[in-house]
Design a protein around this motif. Structure first.
Motif, PDB file in Angstrom:
ATOM      1  N   ALA A  65       0.850  -1.196   0.000  1.00  0.00           N
ATOM      2  CA  ALA A  65       0.000   0.000   0.000  1.00  0.00           C
ATOM      3  C   ALA A  65       0.884   1.243   0.000  1.00  0.00           C
ATOM      4  CB  ALA A  65      -0.926  -0.011   1.219  1.00  0.00           C
ATOM      5  N   PHE A  66       1.062   1.831  -1.152  1.00  0.00           N
ATOM      6  CA  PHE A  66       1.859   3.045  -1.281  1.00  0.00           C
ATOM      7  C   PHE A  66       0.934   4.256  -1.412  1.00  0.00           C
ATOM      8  CE2 PHE A  66       5.700   0.711  -3.382  1.00  0.00           C
ATOM      9  CZ  PHE A  66       5.976   0.135  -2.165  1.00  0.00           C
ATOM     10  N   GLY A  67       1.476   5.418  -1.136  1.00  0.00           N
ATOM     11  CA  GLY A  67       0.697   6.639  -1.307  1.00  0.00           C
ATOM     12  C   GLY A  67       1.241   7.767  -0.457  1.00  0.00           C
ATOM     13  N   PRO A 205      10.197   1.640 -15.589  1.00  0.00           N
ATOM     14  CA  PRO A 205       9.190   2.448 -14.889  1.00  0.00           C
ATOM     15  C   PRO A 205       8.213   1.615 -14.076  1.00  0.00           C
ATOM     16  CG  PRO A 205       9.472   3.218 -17.144  1.00  0.00           C
ATOM     17  CD  PRO A 205      10.240   1.935 -17.027  1.00  0.00           C
ATOM     18  N   GLU A 206       7.929   0.394 -14.526  1.00  0.00           N
ATOM     19  CA  GLU A 206       6.935  -0.436 -13.853  1.00  0.00           C
ATOM     20  C   GLU A 206       7.352  -0.826 -12.444  1.00  0.00           C
ATOM     21  OE1 GLU A 206       3.709  -3.777 -14.701  1.00  0.00           O
ATOM     22  OE2 GLU A 206       4.435  -2.306 -16.108  1.00  0.00           O
ATOM     23  N   ILE A 207       8.657  -0.907 -12.165  1.00  0.00           N
ATOM     24  CA  ILE A 207       9.111  -1.338 -10.843  1.00  0.00           C
ATOM     25  C   ILE A 207       9.899  -0.227 -10.142  1.00  0.00           C
ATOM     26  CG2 ILE A 207       9.116  -3.806 -11.324  1.00  0.00           C
ATOM     27  CD1 ILE A 207      12.100  -3.582 -11.968  1.00  0.00           C
ATOM     28  N   ALA A 208       9.691   1.020 -10.562  1.00  0.00           N
ATOM     29  CA  ALA A 208      10.379   2.154  -9.943  1.00  0.00           C
ATOM     30  C   ALA A 208       9.518   2.708  -8.803  1.00  0.00           C
ATOM     31  CB  ALA A 208      10.645   3.243 -10.979  1.00  0.00           C
ATOM     32  N   GLU A 209      10.136   2.871  -7.646  1.00  0.00           N
ATOM     33  CA  GLU A 209       9.473   3.446  -6.475  1.00  0.00           C
ATOM     34  C   GLU A 209      10.049   4.833  -6.210  1.00  0.00           C
ATOM     35  OE1 GLU A 209       9.079  -0.904  -4.229  1.00  0.00           O
ATOM     36  OE2 GLU A 209      10.249   0.721  -3.328  1.00  0.00           O
ATOM     37  N   VAL A 210       9.167   5.779  -5.901  1.00  0.00           N
ATOM     38  CA  VAL A 210       9.588   7.156  -5.631  1.00  0.00           C
ATOM     39  C   VAL A 210       9.219   7.499  -4.194  1.00  0.00           C
ATOM     40  CG1 VAL A 210       9.391   9.575  -6.308  1.00  0.00           C
ATOM     41  CG2 VAL A 210       9.212   7.771  -8.050  1.00  0.00           C
ATOM     42  N   THR A 211      10.229   7.846  -3.404  1.00  0.00           N
ATOM     43  CA  THR A 211      10.018   8.223  -2.007  1.00  0.00           C
ATOM     44  C   THR A 211      10.324   9.706  -1.836  1.00  0.00           C
ATOM     45  OG1 THR A 211      10.657   6.014  -1.253  1.00  0.00           O
ATOM     46  CG2 THR A 211      10.683   7.777   0.386  1.00  0.00           C
ATOM     47  N   VAL A 212       9.420  10.424  -1.172  1.00  0.00           N
ATOM     48  CA  VAL A 212       9.626  11.839  -0.867  1.00  0.00           C
ATOM     49  C   VAL A 212       9.717  11.987   0.648  1.00  0.00           C
ATOM     50  CG1 VAL A 212       8.718  14.183  -1.056  1.00  0.00           C
ATOM     51  CG2 VAL A 212       8.384  12.561  -2.937  1.00  0.00           C
ATOM     52  N   ILE A 213      10.820  12.561   1.113  1.00  0.00           N
ATOM     53  CA  ILE A 213      11.034  12.786   2.547  1.00  0.00           C
ATOM     54  C   ILE A 213      10.954  14.284   2.803  1.00  0.00           C
ATOM     55  CG2 ILE A 213      12.627  12.488   4.481  1.00  0.00           C
ATOM     56  CD1 ILE A 213      13.893  10.181   2.880  1.00  0.00           C
ATOM     57  N   HIS A 216      10.161  15.156   9.077  1.00  0.00           N
ATOM     58  CA  HIS A 216      10.060  13.862   9.736  1.00  0.00           C
ATOM     59  C   HIS A 216       9.010  12.971   9.076  1.00  0.00           C
ATOM     60  CE1 HIS A 216      12.703  15.204  12.936  1.00  0.00           C
ATOM     61  NE2 HIS A 216      11.963  16.274  13.115  1.00  0.00           N
ATOM     62  N   GLU A 217       8.475  13.399   7.963  1.00  0.00           N
ATOM     63  CA  GLU A 217       7.421  12.634   7.294  1.00  0.00           C
ATOM     64  C   GLU A 217       7.901  12.179   5.924  1.00  0.00           C
ATOM     65  OE1 GLU A 217       2.609  13.059   6.329  1.00  0.00           O
ATOM     66  OE2 GLU A 217       3.784  14.760   7.080  1.00  0.00           O
ATOM     67  N   GLN A 218       7.417  11.030   5.484  1.00  0.00           N
ATOM     68  CA  GLN A 218       7.770  10.558   4.165  1.00  0.00           C
ATOM     69  C   GLN A 218       6.613   9.782   3.544  1.00  0.00           C
ATOM     70  OE1 GLN A 218      11.247   8.009   4.790  1.00  0.00           O
ATOM     71  NE2 GLN A 218       9.989   6.214   4.534  1.00  0.00           N
ATOM     72  N   GLY A 219       6.606   9.721   2.229  1.00  0.00           N
ATOM     73  CA  GLY A 219       5.598   8.975   1.492  1.00  0.00           C
ATOM     74  C   GLY A 219       6.253   8.299   0.303  1.00  0.00           C
ATOM     75  N   LEU A 236       6.040  20.500  -4.444  1.00  0.00           N
ATOM     76  CA  LEU A 236       7.287  20.335  -3.700  1.00  0.00           C
ATOM     77  C   LEU A 236       7.505  21.485  -2.726  1.00  0.00           C
ATOM     78  CD1 LEU A 236       9.602  19.088  -6.586  1.00  0.00           C
ATOM     79  CD2 LEU A 236       8.440  17.716  -4.853  1.00  0.00           C
ATOM     80  N   ARG A 237       8.346  21.232  -1.735  1.00  0.00           N
ATOM     81  CA  ARG A 237       8.741  22.226  -0.753  1.00  0.00           C
ATOM     82  C   ARG A 237      10.264  22.218  -0.636  1.00  0.00           C
ATOM     83  NH1 ARG A 237       4.532  23.822  -1.484  1.00  0.00           N
ATOM     84  NH2 ARG A 237       2.806  24.324  -0.079  1.00  0.00           N
ATOM     85  N   GLY A 238      10.806  23.375  -0.313  1.00  0.00           N
ATOM     86  CA  GLY A 238      12.246  23.470  -0.127  1.00  0.00           C
ATOM     87  C   GLY A 238      12.732  22.483   0.922  1.00  0.00           C
ATOM     88  N   GLY A 239      13.800  21.776   0.615  1.00  0.00           N
ATOM     89  CA  GLY A 239      14.345  20.794   1.538  1.00  0.00           C
ATOM     90  C   GLY A 239      13.846  19.386   1.305  1.00  0.00           C
ATOM     91  N   ASP A 240      12.903  19.199   0.379  1.00  0.00           N
ATOM     92  CA  ASP A 240      12.423  17.845   0.086  1.00  0.00           C
ATOM     93  C   ASP A 240      13.572  16.974  -0.428  1.00  0.00           C
ATOM     94  OD1 ASP A 240       9.886  18.456   0.845  1.00  0.00           O
ATOM     95  OD2 ASP A 240       9.012  18.476  -1.165  1.00  0.00           O
ATOM     96  N   LYS A 241      13.553  15.724  -0.025  1.00  0.00           N
ATOM     97  CA  LYS A 241      14.516  14.733  -0.530  1.00  0.00           C
ATOM     98  C   LYS A 241      13.738  13.695  -1.323  1.00  0.00           C
ATOM     99  CE  LYS A 241      17.627  15.257   3.440  1.00  0.00           C
ATOM    100  NZ  LYS A 241      16.812  16.297   4.104  1.00  0.00           N
ATOM    101  N   ILE A 242      14.137  13.473  -2.567  1.00  0.00           N
ATOM    102  CA  ILE A 242      13.439  12.560  -3.459  1.00  0.00           C
ATOM    103  C   ILE A 242      14.378  11.397  -3.795  1.00  0.00           C
ATOM    104  CG2 ILE A 242      12.255  12.313  -5.670  1.00  0.00           C
ATOM    105  CD1 ILE A 242      11.776  15.359  -5.592  1.00  0.00           C
ATOM    106  N   LEU A 243      13.931  10.187  -3.507  1.00  0.00           N
ATOM    107  CA  LEU A 243      14.733   8.981  -3.753  1.00  0.00           C
ATOM    108  C   LEU A 243      13.994   8.085  -4.733  1.00  0.00           C
ATOM    109  CD1 LEU A 243      17.018   6.930  -3.126  1.00  0.00           C
ATOM    110  CD2 LEU A 243      15.620   6.142  -1.196  1.00  0.00           C
ATOM    111  N   VAL A 244      14.674   7.680  -5.796  1.00  0.00           N
ATOM    112  CA  VAL A 244      14.108   6.743  -6.777  1.00  0.00           C
ATOM    113  C   VAL A 244      14.897   5.442  -6.682  1.00  0.00           C
ATOM    114  CG1 VAL A 244      13.625   6.295  -9.202  1.00  0.00           C
ATOM    115  CG2 VAL A 244      13.418   8.635  -8.310  1.00  0.00           C
ATOM    116  N   GLU A 245      14.210   4.334  -6.447  1.00  0.00           N
ATOM    117  CA  GLU A 245      14.888   3.047  -6.325  1.00  0.00           C
ATOM    118  C   GLU A 245      14.031   1.936  -6.910  1.00  0.00           C
ATOM    119  OE1 GLU A 245      15.545   2.263  -2.201  1.00  0.00           O
ATOM    120  OE2 GLU A 245      13.521   2.870  -1.623  1.00  0.00           O
ATOM    121  N   GLN A 246      14.686   0.844  -7.218  1.00  0.00           N
ATOM    122  CA  GLN A 246      14.003  -0.307  -7.814  1.00  0.00           C
ATOM    123  C   GLN A 246      13.291  -1.117  -6.744  1.00  0.00           C
ATOM    124  OE1 GLN A 246      16.271  -2.466 -10.747  1.00  0.00           O
ATOM    125  NE2 GLN A 246      15.389  -4.419 -10.148  1.00  0.00           N
ATOM    126  N   ASP A 247      12.167  -1.685  -7.122  1.00  0.00           N
ATOM    127  CA  ASP A 247      11.414  -2.575  -6.241  1.00  0.00           C
ATOM    128  C   ASP A 247      12.340  -3.690  -5.736  1.00  0.00           C
ATOM    129  OD1 ASP A 247       9.523  -4.072  -4.941  1.00  0.00           O
ATOM    130  OD2 ASP A 247       8.443  -4.697  -6.742  1.00  0.00           O
TER     131      ASP A 247
END
Length: 377
Positions: A65-67, A205-213, A216-219, A236-247
């Motif tokens: 369950a992502f979101g 793209p089908e197995i790419a996950e995008v995490t936004v930190i 102290h919160e992340q999705g 987006l907001r200043g200071g956001d960290k965006i991580l793209v990684e494989q499933d």
């Protein structure tokens, strides 16, 4: 006597070979169906063995369950005029007197170049003091400075210019075209546009996950959901960290299959039929299509739904049985969802064991017959 020895050599060799086969177990890739069923709870084992049907496929169809939370989704888009910490401003102040507070005798205008907004969001303006700039537009800041100066100099006129906006940035790392720190600008104010600015994802793209930190919160979301669900293209907001990684999910394939290995997922939702196909499918001469098993440690709430029980506690060892030869067997395998760390095991067909037996017997006759012929003269 010689002819008698030769006459009985082959029968003796056959009996000897059968004795050898009977005295030892044949080599095999793993347990057979009988041995697996012997480990069921019904037979005082420690695993629940369940045949897959429509009810079981519905109860076990659980995917990650992502979101993003409402905090992410409800954040408004930053405008390009909003001043943020780190921005550099230019100020010009006109005074309606010849000898003003700031201007010299020869001019009534004062220029303050490269006034940087500090980390707390403030700037310093002579005679106005510390003024909060962050979160305001240049026009709003102009009104604030004018209000602070008008008590000290008659009818001041203030101009505020945004010279550089490098204070609001996000960082992108992982499987992205160009990792780095990027400013939030007019074309890149949302997640999708910022990812595009960084060169897009470099994995499937089908197995790419995008995490936004954010603080102290992340999705986390699937990359493709950005395009299927526009509400996930968050501001987006200043200071956001965006991580793209494989499933990172995987399953283990064992038994009579084309490949025996730990296999990564190639799609977001992976069925048992797709998992078998992903490792090359069953072997026509040795796989038993009636003996496809999925081993899993199932959470108590799901195991309870499958078994119709409410007294289970903790993860339960479950063995799901798929029979591909049944009229709807392929449909069941197509609808049964494989999950992370599952083990898919296919038993050998009885024909394969019989072939091994014949091979051992026929292979054992030759040396025994040779011995008989040698001793016979």
């Amino acid at each position: 006597m010689k002819s008698l020895t030769v006459q009985w050599a082959k029968p003796i060799a056959l009996l000897a070979a059968l004795g050898i086969v009977g005295a030892c177990s044949l080599p095999k890739v793993g347990p057979n169906k009988r041995e697996i069923f012997a480990g069921s709870v019904q037979r005082e084992g420690d695993a629940f063995i369940v045949s897959v049907n429509d009810r079981v496929t519905r109860a076990t169809a659980v995917v990650p369950a992502f979101g993003f939370s409402d905090t992410f989704k409800n954040a408004g888009t930053l405008t390009s005029d909003t001043i943020r910490p780190g921005d550099v401003l230019g100020l010009t102040i006109w005074e309606n007197v010849d000898d003003g507070l700031l201007a010299g005798e020869a001019t009534n205008a004062t220029v303050l170049e490269e006034v940087q907004v500090d980390s707390a969001g403030f700037i310093f303006v002579p005679y106005a003091g510390r003024v909060r700039a962050s979160g305001n537009t240049p026009d709003q800041l102009r009104e604030m400075i004018t209000s602070k100066l008008e008590d000290q100099t008659p009818d001041p006129q203030v101009q505020v210019r945004r010279l550089a906006g490098d204070g609001s940035t996000v960082s992108l790392t992982g499987a992205i075209g160009a990792q780095g720190v990027y400013p939030i600008e007019r074309p890149t104010r949302t997640l999708a546009t910022m990812l595009a600015q960084a060169g897009g994802v470099t994995i499937e793209p089908e197995i790419a996950e995008v995490t936004v930190i954010r603080g102290h919160e992340q999705g986390k979301i699937w990359y493709q959901d950005l395009f299927n669900h526009p509400e996930l293209d968050i501001a987006l907001r200043g200071g956001d960290k965006i991580l793209v990684e494989q499933d990172t999910r995987s399953f283990t394939a064992l038994g009579a299959m084309s490949s025996q290995s730990r296999v990564p997922f190639e799609t977001q939702d992976l069925s048992a039929l797709e998992a078998i196909a992903q490792v090359g499918g069953l072997l026509s001469l040795s796989s038993d299509p009636t003996g496809v098993f999925v081993f899993r440690n199932e959470p108590a709430e799901i195991a309870g739904q499958v078994l119709g029980r409410t007294d289970l506690q903790g993860a339960q060892r479950m063995v799901y049985v798929l029979n591909l030869t049944e009229p709807n067997g392929l449909f069941m395998a197509r609808d049964f969802v494989v999950r992370d760390e599952d083990t898919i095991y296919v038993t050998e067909a009885p024909y394969a064991q019989w072939t091994k037996t014949i091979s051992l017997i026929s292979g054992g006759l030759t040396p025994l017959a040779n011995i008989a012929s040698i001793t016979g003269g």
